[in-house]
Design an enzyme around this catalytic site. Structure first.
Site, mmCIF file in Angstrom:
data_model
loop_
_atom_site.group_PDB
_atom_site.id
_atom_site.type_symbol
_atom_site.label_atom_id
_atom_site.label_comp_id
_atom_site.label_asym_id
_atom_site.label_seq_id
_atom_site.Cartn_x
_atom_site.Cartn_y
_atom_site.Cartn_z
ATOM 1 N N PHE A 1 9.108 3.933 8.678
ATOM 2 C CA PHE A 1 9.466 2.768 9.459
ATOM 3 C C PHE A 1 9.399 1.472 8.675
ATOM 4 O O PHE A 1 9.652 0.412 9.213
ATOM 5 C CB PHE A 1 8.545 2.644 10.662
ATOM 6 C CG PHE A 1 8.758 3.735 11.654
ATOM 7 C CD1 PHE A 1 10.030 4.177 11.945
ATOM 8 C CD2 PHE A 1 7.696 4.329 12.296
ATOM 9 C CE1 PHE A 1 10.238 5.180 12.860
ATOM 10 C CE2 PHE A 1 7.901 5.328 13.217
ATOM 11 C CZ PHE A 1 9.165 5.761 13.498
ATOM 12 N N ASP B 1 4.389 13.044 15.840
ATOM 13 C CA ASP B 1 4.537 13.042 14.380
ATOM 14 C C ASP B 1 3.176 13.186 13.700
ATOM 15 O O ASP B 1 2.833 12.464 12.790
ATOM 16 C CB ASP B 1 5.245 11.770 13.911
ATOM 17 C CG ASP B 1 5.795 11.904 12.488
ATOM 18 O OD1 ASP B 1 5.843 13.047 11.978
ATOM 19 O OD2 ASP B 1 6.149 10.887 11.879
ATOM 20 N N LEU C 1 0.833 -1.205 0.000
ATOM 21 C CA LEU C 1 0.000 0.000 0.000
ATOM 22 C C LEU C 1 0.864 1.251 0.000
ATOM 23 O O LEU C 1 0.452 2.302 -0.472
ATOM 24 C CB LEU C 1 -0.881 0.034 1.249
ATOM 25 C CG LEU C 1 -1.977 -1.025 1.352
ATOM 26 C CD1 LEU C 1 -2.590 -0.995 2.738
ATOM 27 C CD2 LEU C 1 -3.037 -0.767 0.303
ATOM 28 N N GLY C 2 2.041 1.144 0.570
ATOM 29 C CA GLY C 2 2.882 2.331 0.615
ATOM 30 C C GLY C 2 4.104 2.090 1.467
ATOM 31 O O GLY C 2 4.293 1.017 2.041
ATOM 32 N N LYS D 1 1.800 -3.538 8.778
ATOM 33 C CA LYS D 1 2.964 -2.671 8.755
ATOM 34 C C LYS D 1 4.181 -3.530 9.067
ATOM 35 O O LYS D 1 4.276 -4.099 10.163
ATOM 36 C CB LYS D 1 2.775 -1.583 9.802
ATOM 37 C CG LYS D 1 3.831 -0.535 9.790
ATOM 38 C CD LYS D 1 3.393 0.611 10.688
ATOM 39 C CE LYS D 1 4.529 1.578 10.922
ATOM 40 N NZ LYS D 1 4.163 2.583 11.896
#
Ligand SMILES: *[C@@H]1O[C@H](CO)[C@@H](O)[C@H](O)[C@H]1NC(C)=O
Ligand SMILES: *[C@@H]1O[C@H](CO)[C@@H](O)[C@H](O)[C@H]1NC(C)=O
Ligand SMILES: *[C@@H]1O[C@H](CO)[C@@H](O)[C@H](O)[C@H]1NC(C)=O
Ligand SMILES: *[C@@H]1O[C@H](CO)[C@@H](O)[C@H](O)[C@H]1NC(C)=O
Ligand SMILES: *[C@@H]1O[C@H](CO)[C@@H](O)[C@H](O)[C@H]1NC(C)=O
Ligand SMILES: *[C@@H]1O[C@H](CO)[C@@H](O)[C@H](O)[C@H]1NC(C)=O
Ligand SMILES: *[C@@H]1O[C@H](CO)[C@@H](O)[C@H](O)[C@H]1NC(C)=O
Ligand SMILES: *[C@@H]1O[C@H](CO)[C@@H](O)[C@H](O)[C@H]1NC(C)=O
Ligand SMILES: *[C@@H]1O[C@H](CO)[C@@H](O)[C@H](O)[C@H]1NC(C)=O
Ligand SMILES: *[C@@H]1O[C@H](CO)[C@@H](O)[C@H](O)[C@H]1NC(C)=O
Ligand SMILES: *[C@@H]1O[C@H](CO)[C@@H](O)[C@H](O)[C@H]1NC(C)=O
Ligand SMILES: *[C@@H]1O[C@H](CO)[C@@H](O)[C@H](O)[C@H]1NC(C)=O
Length: 813
Positions: free
Chosen positions: A508, A622, A503-504, A525
């Site tokens: 990290f 962030d 997805l991207g 992730k």
């Protein structure tokens, strides 16, 4: 007769309608129709009839503002008023609170606890729902919080044990419309200090399981930001249970209903109904001992059913009679113990004081009737200086369950491995003979192992995870109700991390789309091995996100650690992140002003939750458009808590040697000095607000309308009274000017240079939601000016990365 009575009743009701006060004095008794209303208007006390026919009348306390009358306390539950016209609640000459009807017949009485009597006592209904009889000098003479019915309110204590004896219990109503004493009650366990039981008459109906030191357990409601805590307090001679709510807004209660079910309820003012946070028992097999000896209720399944413990088989054809050992146990010192994680410990344990974990095991090993042990550290609630909690079981194990949250390890005794060893010896001797047979067997076993191995490796993995997470004691990770997902499962879900599923990429690591067994869509992730995210940050993120639940925070579905791999599995949000819309010429039209305003308010609420409403103060560090994910309804969800820092108590700011964050969103004090606080997030929020309004990136490498950056541009327009020109041309049609101007004003307040000048998130939310609240004038911000000077501590967001752009010199104008 009936109508005459009704007329009288209605008349009385009308006449006294205006009599509402929070106090009852000797001179002013309470009659049917009158009410006491607590000072803040939360609770009311008065006469009520639970049935439509008005046949019986009771005195009770209910929520004043909740339309469906919800009674939380009843005075005369077993003595209803039958002659309402003469009924009266008053303070007697001897300072007792008395309910009487015709002829002074006393139906109920609250006797003050001072023998001398005294005069001038008053009764007051407090905003907590406590009805208090007090003397003129405000000494409490009696209070309803000491005389419970079927409900526990926040702040109320249920005294479980007093000097080793069961002290108090709550007792259910008899029926939905009948407040009289029912069959079910909840109290401490007479045989131990470690659990509570619900009783049907005198037999156990449900049992909590022994508590394990995590004496404060938090429960979350995902729809609102409120958090509910259950606390067990052990003061040696008294042990009691209390509930509290993080914010005082929602009405919360724990009640034992007439069917014997304990329910934790929160009033949902959107749905106008009580939402159930949890209820027990919710399944038949969760009832006391319903799976028989050595059987357990697998409540971790979608449809909980009874199962046998490892090494046991159903007794007879059906499991309903419990389970028996597959192999007879020959007691020996070599017996080993099998660890069963996530268990509700069985009933009828012996508590052995002052033992370490190893000593506890020895205790069990040494006695042939011992079948299991469990151990916990009661660090938060020592029993007279002894923090150990060693429990052992002799003989059969009753009322076990496998649970999803709050369970613990149960160590189950298994036959000595010598028996197993003998078997292998035998195999060795006859090996040549049966070699070929073995090969055949192996082929068959491969099939079985494949499916079982998966489960086994998952179990081991879970164990590793639990140990790993437990290392961060500060967070109390042990009691996190948290699903661990096996690595193999993730590999299958993401098609072995196929690039088609990607997805991207983020700072990290990479993010993949995955489909779990059962069709659930997730975002995985995969943290890059060489990423800046260390093990410490990973742990923070996992534990924090697992605990935080809010509709504006992205939900963590699970996690997985496998060798070097660290994976986080989130809910999948089909719309990706805010920046993908905001800065895309075609997609930005989807974001009309109402949607943008909704996103602004959602992010503000999510951030407020992180800063103030969750149990910990969490600074995101962030916050940026790329970290705001949008769901199908375009509701925002904040993601990426990896850098969140936890503050304990009054620590308001901290220094850091490692600056993380994204250029442009970092507040001056954070970027320059590494000092961060909640006010650094406020700054980032202000920047985000300007981006959402204008559609310009803060990190744009180009000049914006001739200005060096978005801040300078915004300030200049604001100063000259042209703030409306800041609004993105694609939404200017759809927006009420006052709303967008207010947002710009708030943004400028948030990006002021001095942290003290910036408002707190609670003020920001208030200013956004109440468009009449006055706003202070913002001070002119100093503008960051781009300097192409890379510093090693700036981590650029990879998606919109601009080579070399980085931290900055500070330049005034
Ligand atoms: C019962 O009392 C309520 C007022 O408390 C009244 O509105 C209702 O009509 C009464 N019902 C009957 C059947 O009398
Ligand atoms: C009020 O309570 C009654 C009975 O408990 C229920 O039938 C009704 O749906 C409730 N109304 C609302 C608005 O919750
Ligand atoms: C209470 O005291 C008053 C006078 O002080 C007396 O008239 C009344 O009868 C007393 N009531 C009761 C119930 O004792
Ligand atoms: C308050 O009044 C009660 C009797 O009404 C008395 O027993 C108590 O000592 C008083 N307390 C104080 C602090 O004056
Ligand atoms: C009377 O009851 C109140 C409330 O439980 C308590 O605080 C107080 O100590 C009691 N007083 C006496 C004299 O027992
Ligand atoms: C309460 O107990 C009685 C007998 O003890 C029984 O008949 C009745 O069904 C019970 N009620 C409930 C709700 O279980
Ligand atoms: C409670 O116990 C009574 C008998 O004591 C029994 O009749 C009733 O069914 C039980 N209720 C439940 C819900 O088990
Ligand atoms: C949360 O919201 C959903 C729909 O908005 C509702 O169905 C659900 O009951 C709510 N849950 C709680 C605990 O309020
Ligand atoms: C616990 O046991 C240790 C030795 O194992 C002993 O020294 C200590 O006094 C004991 N503590 C209590 C509170 O019994
Ligand atoms: C084992 O424990 C039981 C129950 O506490 C006790 O009665 C028995 O004496 C113990 N046996 C041994 C050998 O210690
Ligand atoms: C942060 O560091 C600066 C300088 O290193 C120091 O003056 C300041 O007191 C520190 N603040 C905190 C909260 O530790
Ligand atoms: C909005 O703010 C004003 C001024 O602070 C206040 O008087 C008003 O009560 C607030 N309205 C709401 C709905 O909170």
């Amino acid at each position: 007769m009936g109508t005459a009575f009704a007329t009288v009743f209605v008349l009385v009701f009308l006449i006294s309608l205006c009599k509402s006060d929070d106090q009852l004095t000797p001179a002013k008794p309470l009659h049917p129709g009158d009410m006491l209303i607590s000072d803040g208007g939360v609770f009311a006390l008065g006469f009520f009839s639970p049935t439509k026919s008005n046949a019986t009348l009771y005195v009770g306390i209910w929520y004043h503002k909740i339309p469906n009358r919800t009674v939380v306390w009843v005075a005369n539950r077993d003595n209803p008023i039958t002659a309402p016209s003469s009924a009266m609640l008053f303070i007697s000459n001897s300072s007792d609170l008395v309910l009487s009807e015709s002829g002074g017949h006393t139906l109920w009485e609250a006797r003050n606890n001072i023998t001398t009597g005294g005069s001038g006592a008053t009764v007051v209904l407090l905003n907590s729902g406590n009805l208090v009889l007090r003397s003129p000098n405000h000494t409490i003479l009696w209070q309803s919080f000491d005389h419970l019915t079927d409900t526990i309110l926040p702040g109320m204590k249920l005294l479980l044990k007093y000097n080793g004896q069961v002290a108090q219990r709550i007792v259910s109503w008899k029926g939905p419309d009948d407040p009289s004493t029912g069959n079910f009650s909840l109290s401490g366990d007479p045989n131990s200090d470690f659990q509570v039981l619900v009783w049907n008459g005198t037999s156990p109906y449900w049992r909590s399981g022994a508590w394990n030191g995590a004496l404060v357990s938090a429960m979350f409601q995902s729809n609102t930001s409120s958090v509910t805590y259950q606390t067990i307090i052990n003061k040696g001679n008294e042990i009691y249970m209390m509930y509290s709510v993080s914010d005082d807004s929602p009405s919360m209660r724990l009640m034992l209903d007439y069917t014997g079910t304990i329910k934790m309820l929160i009033w949902n003012s959107n749905l106008f109904a009580w939402s159930v946070l949890f209820s027990n028992p919710s399944y038949t097999c969760e009832r006391y001992a319903s799976c028989g000896p050595f059987g357990y209720c697998d409540a971790a399944e979608a449809f909980p059913t009874c199962k046998c413990l490892d090494g046991f088989k159903p007794d007879g054809l059906s499991i309903s009679r419990g389970c028996v050992r597959k192999e007879q146990m020959k007691c020996s010192y070599g017996d080993s113990f099998l660890t069963l994680p996530g268990m509700k410990t069985p009933d009828k344990f012996l508590y052995i004081r002052n033992r370490s974990l190893d000593e506890c095991m020895e205790e069990c090993r040494h006695n042939c009737s011992c079948t299991a042990y469990a151990y916990a550290n009661l660090s938060t609630a020592s029993m007279m200086g002894d923090t150990s909690r060693c429990l052992v079981w002799m003989g059969e194990l009753l009322d076990l369950a496998k649970v999803t949250g709050g369970g613990e390890n149960l160590y189950l005794r298994l036959p000595s491995p010598t028996a197993v060893k003998k078997e292998t010896d035998v195999v060795k001797i006859v090996l040549p003979v049966v070699a070929s047979l073995l090969i055949l067997t192996c082929i068959c076993l491969v099939w079985i192992c494949k499916s079982r191995g998966k489960q086994r490796s998952k179990e081991i993995q879970n164990k590793i995870m639990v140990q790993y997470l437990s290392a961060s004691n500060e967070l109390g990770a042990e009691d996190v109700d948290f699903p661990f997902i096996g690595f193999e499962e993730v590999v299958i879900a993401t098609n072995n991390f196929s690039s088609y599923n990607m997805l991207g990429k983020g700072g990290f690591g990479k993010v993949y789309k995955g489909i779990l067994e059962g069709g659930k869509e997730v975002a995985v992730k995969r943290l890059s091995k060489g990423s800046g995210q260390g093990i410490e940050e990973f742990r923070n993120e996992v534990v924090l996100i697992a605990r935080l639940q809010h509709r504006n925070l992205v939900k963590l579905v699970g996690c997985c650690i496998h060798e070097d791999e660290k994976l986080l599995i989130y809910e999948y949000l089909p719309n990706k992140s805010l920046d993908a819309f905001l800065f895309d010429a075609t997609r930005k039209t989807v974001l009309d002003w109402p949607n943008r305003f909704k996103i602004i308010k959602g992010v503000a609420r999510g951030l407020l939750y992180l800063h103030q409403d969750s149990r910990l103060t969490i600074i995101h560090r962030d916050l940026k458009a790329g970290n705001i994910l949008l769901d199908a309804e375009m509701s925002p969800k904040i993601s990426d808590f990896g850098m969140a820092r936890i503050f304990g108590g009054n620590q308001q700011q901290a220094n850091t040697t490692r600056v993380v964050g994204t250029y442009g969103y970092m507040s001056p004090e954070y970027a320059m000095e590494g000092v961060f606080s909640v006010k650094s997030d406020i700054y980032s929020f202000g920047i985000l607000l300007l981006e959402i309004i204008s559609g310009f990136r803060i990190s744009s490498p180009h000049l914006i309308m001739g200005f060096p950056n978005l801040i300078a541009y915004s300030w200049s327009l604001w100063k000259d009274g042209n703030a409306r020109d800041l609004v993105d041309s694609s939404v200017v049609e759809s927006c009420p000017l006052h709303e967008v101007l207010r947002c710009i004003h708030i943004a400028l307040l948030c990006i002021q240079d001095h942290p003290d000048d910036r408002p707190l998130m609670s003020s920001v939310v208030f200013m956004l939601e109440n468009n009449t609240a006055p706003l202070p004038q913002p001070k002119q911000p100093i503008f960051f000016v781009h300097k192409k000077r890379a510093t090693e501590y700036a981590r650029e967001n990879m998606e919109n990365s601009v080579n070399g752009v980085s931290i900055t010199a500070l330049e005034g104008r």
